[in-house]
Design a protein around this motif. Sequence first.
Motif, mmCIF file in Angstrom:
data_model
loop_
_atom_site.group_PDB
_atom_site.id
_atom_site.type_symbol
_atom_site.label_atom_id
_atom_site.label_comp_id
_atom_site.label_asym_id
_atom_site.label_seq_id
_atom_site.Cartn_x
_atom_site.Cartn_y
_atom_site.Cartn_z
ATOM 1 N N THR A 83 -41.315 49.783 20.325
ATOM 2 C CA THR A 83 -41.147 50.579 21.539
ATOM 3 C C THR A 83 -42.470 51.200 21.961
ATOM 4 N N LYS A 84 -43.182 51.763 20.998
ATOM 5 C CA LYS A 84 -44.466 52.402 21.284
ATOM 6 C C LYS A 84 -45.448 51.423 21.915
ATOM 7 N N TYR A 85 -45.584 50.243 21.321
ATOM 8 C CA TYR A 85 -46.570 49.283 21.822
ATOM 9 C C TYR A 85 -46.113 48.600 23.102
ATOM 10 N N GLN A 86 -44.817 48.500 23.301
ATOM 11 C CA GLN A 86 -44.314 47.964 24.574
ATOM 12 C C GLN A 86 -44.623 48.952 25.693
ATOM 13 N N GLN A 87 -44.461 50.229 25.417
ATOM 14 C CA GLN A 87 -44.789 51.255 26.417
ATOM 15 C C GLN A 87 -46.275 51.223 26.744
ATOM 16 N N MET A 88 -47.113 51.081 25.717
ATOM 17 C CA MET A 88 -48.561 51.009 25.949
ATOM 18 C C MET A 88 -48.899 49.786 26.796
ATOM 19 N N LYS A 89 -48.267 48.671 26.504
ATOM 20 C CA LYS A 89 -48.512 47.437 27.250
ATOM 21 C C LYS A 89 -48.108 47.628 28.705
ATOM 22 N N ASN A 90 -46.959 48.249 28.936
ATOM 23 C CA ASN A 90 -46.476 48.470 30.300
ATOM 24 C C ASN A 90 -47.395 49.403 31.077
ATOM 25 N N GLU A 91 -47.984 50.384 30.401
ATOM 26 C CA GLU A 91 -48.898 51.303 31.061
ATOM 27 C C GLU A 91 -50.181 50.601 31.500
ATOM 28 N N LEU A 92 -50.544 49.525 30.825
ATOM 29 C CA LEU A 92 -51.772 48.813 31.171
ATOM 30 C C LEU A 92 -51.589 47.862 32.345
ATOM 31 N N LYS A 93 -50.371 47.620 32.739
ATOM 32 C CA LYS A 93 -50.108 46.683 33.852
ATOM 33 C C LYS A 93 -50.387 47.312 35.177
#
Length: 93
Positions: A83-93
């Motif tokens: 969840t943490k890394y998916q959120q980080m990935k989404n923030e970079l989009k």
Amino acid sequence: MNNNHPNFSEKELMNDLLASEKQVTSAYNTGITESSCTNLRQQLTQCLNETQEIQYQLFNAMQQRGWYATKQAQSQDVQSAKTKYQQMKNELK
């Protein structure tokens, strides 16, 4: 012939090999991220994949011998990391 080299145990040799593979993996990662040539990036990526496979084989062999202890991650910890890394990935989009 005079052999002044210390005799290393199998465990010490495998540990050294594992550490070396980790360094090589890091070097390939750096080369990939700093390369602008597509062909070079592809070649380095292939080398990285091969090095990671060797690293895993060494790790697995050491773990089977009891020389590299790891603990099993709790399923809730795995989900939390995802969840943490998916959120980080989404923030970079």
